[in-house]
Write a protein that holds these residues in place. Structure first.
Motif, short mmCIF file in Angstrom:
data_model
loop_
_atom_site.label_atom_id
_atom_site.label_comp_id
_atom_site.label_asym_id
_atom_site.label_seq_id
_atom_site.Cartn_x
_atom_site.Cartn_y
_atom_site.Cartn_z
N UNK A 186 0.83 -1.20 0.00
CA UNK A 186 0.00 0.00 0.00
C UNK A 186 0.86 1.26 0.00
N UNK A 187 0.39 2.26 -0.73
CA UNK A 187 1.05 3.56 -0.75
C UNK A 187 0.28 4.51 0.16
N UNK A 192 -0.44 12.69 5.96
CA UNK A 192 -1.73 12.27 6.48
C UNK A 192 -1.61 11.19 7.53
N UNK A 193 -0.38 10.90 7.94
CA UNK A 193 -0.17 9.95 9.01
C UNK A 193 0.14 8.54 8.53
N UNK A 194 0.72 7.76 9.41
CA UNK A 194 1.09 6.38 9.10
C UNK A 194 -0.15 5.49 9.06
N UNK A 195 -0.17 4.50 8.16
CA UNK A 195 -1.26 3.52 8.19
C UNK A 195 -1.19 2.69 9.47
N UNK A 196 -2.31 2.53 10.14
CA UNK A 196 -2.31 1.85 11.42
C UNK A 196 -2.09 0.35 11.27
N UNK A 201 7.11 -0.33 7.14
CA UNK A 201 6.96 0.98 6.49
C UNK A 201 8.29 1.36 5.84
N UNK A 202 8.24 1.71 4.55
CA UNK A 202 9.41 2.20 3.82
C UNK A 202 9.16 3.66 3.45
N UNK A 203 10.17 4.48 3.68
CA UNK A 203 10.06 5.93 3.46
C UNK A 203 10.73 6.29 2.14
N UNK A 204 9.95 6.76 1.17
CA UNK A 204 10.48 7.10 -0.16
C UNK A 204 10.64 8.61 -0.35
N UNK A 205 10.57 9.39 0.73
CA UNK A 205 10.65 10.85 0.59
C UNK A 205 12.03 11.34 0.17
N UNK A 294 -1.76 -8.14 -3.26
CA UNK A 294 -2.76 -7.08 -3.39
C UNK A 294 -2.09 -5.72 -3.36
N UNK A 295 -2.77 -4.71 -3.88
CA UNK A 295 -2.29 -3.33 -3.81
C UNK A 295 -3.41 -2.42 -3.34
N UNK A 296 -3.01 -1.36 -2.66
CA UNK A 296 -3.97 -0.35 -2.24
C UNK A 296 -3.25 0.99 -2.19
N UNK A 297 -3.86 2.01 -2.79
CA UNK A 297 -3.28 3.36 -2.82
C UNK A 297 -4.21 4.27 -2.00
N UNK A 298 -3.80 4.52 -0.76
CA UNK A 298 -4.67 5.22 0.17
C UNK A 298 -5.11 6.58 -0.32
N UNK A 299 -4.21 7.30 -0.95
CA UNK A 299 -4.56 8.67 -1.35
C UNK A 299 -5.21 8.73 -2.72
N UNK A 300 -5.29 7.62 -3.42
CA UNK A 300 -5.93 7.62 -4.74
C UNK A 300 -7.32 7.02 -4.71
N UNK A 301 -7.66 6.26 -3.67
CA UNK A 301 -8.94 5.55 -3.63
C UNK A 301 -9.88 6.13 -2.60
#
Length: 301
Positions: A186-187, A192-196, A201-205, A294-301
């Protein structure tokens, strides 16, 4: 046997370990989301199939794949003919008697939440064509679906669940129909905070950001222009390769510990470009090597 005393399944088909999941429930309750989660788990998915065709579908899928694909998911809702709901218990019990692993999931939701979802999405309820108000359409739908809810193996109330929570709930519940560890990539946006529910968690910033290029800013990591930009950045390639090496080294050890599900979250500032790109690329890599990705894009869905 069907009503003509004919066998439900082709006698040449071995139904052993065939999993058939039937998804039904209230319109707006999340059936489409659940069906997508099962599709990501490599179930053969069909929506709005008449109950009489279920045995033919099981036969066709098994024969077509020579037994390799043994996971089928079917969506059933009020768009189906009314007689389908009366016949469904008989068809499902016949398939179970033939050896198919049958699972009926009912997706429920409180009426006030359904009304709010329809108001926000501006979608029409499937029964609105009968001239019913939204509240009356929901009440009629509950009446029609009552026989299926009564025999459901599992009833999921999605009233308090977001899209990702529902997707994970379905995936974790039926990941045992796949082999090995099920992975959710998941992205997300750090702002907006870390997914609970993240296990890692990988940081790509630290990677070059397409956001600062005006022609790429409105796009996402799924778009070709963004992918091409990041493909040509050496640091991105190095980050991706290091992540794959780490996962390849440690995932088998979690599998040995009987872990069945893992969520790997990748974040960047806005959750639209770098994290989405990496999630899609990692998912593609692992789909070539295992089941249940599976994939999930939190900010796109």
């Amino acid at each position: 046997m069907n009503e003509n005393n004919e066998p439900l399944l082709d006698p040449l088909v071995d139904p052993h370990e065939v999993h058939l999941i039937v998804l039904t429930g209230m319109s707006g309750g999340g059936k489409t989301v659940a069906l997508r989660a099962l599709e990501d788990l490599e179930f053969y998915c069909v929506d709005n199939l008449p109950s009489a065709l279920l045995p033919q579908l099981v036969n066709a899928v098994i024969n077509d794949d020579r037994g390799k694909r043994q996971r089928i998911a079917v969506g059933v809702d009020v768009r189906n003919r009314g007689t389908d709901f009366a016949h469904m218990p008989t068809v499902l019990s016949g398939l179970a008697a033939a050896g198919v692993q049958v699972h009926l999931i009912f997706l429920d939701c409180r009426d006030e939440v359904l009304i709010k979802r329809y108001s926000e999405s501006r979608r029409r309820h499937p029964l609105a064509t009968r001239g019913l108000s939204l509240a009356d359409a929901i009440a009629e739908e509950r009446r029609l679906l009552r026989p299926l809810m009564a025999i459901a193996e599992k009833v999921i109330d999605s009233s308090e669940l977001n899209v990702h929570q529902l997707r994970r709930l379905v995936a974790t519940g039926y990941a045992q129909a796949t082999e090995g560890l099920t992975l959710m990539f998941q992205s997300f946006a750090f702002r907006r905070g870390l997914p609970l529910d993240a296990d890692f968690v990988f940081d790509a910033r630290c990677l070059p950001n397409p956001h600062w290029h005006p022609h790429l800013r409105p796009l996402s990591g799924k778009d070709a222009a963004v992918r091409e930009f990041l493909d040509h950045e050496p640091m991105v390639g190095e980050y991706y390769a290091d992540t794959v090496r780490w996962l390849d080294a440690w995932l088998p050890r979690f599998e040995q510990d009987d872990r069945s599900y893992m969520t790997i979250s990748i974040g960047c500032t806005g959750g639209r470009h770098r994290s989405v790109y990496l999630v899609e690329k990692l998912a593609a890599y692992y789909r070539d090597r295992r089941e249940g990705v599976l994939t999930f894009h939190r900010e796109l869905e």
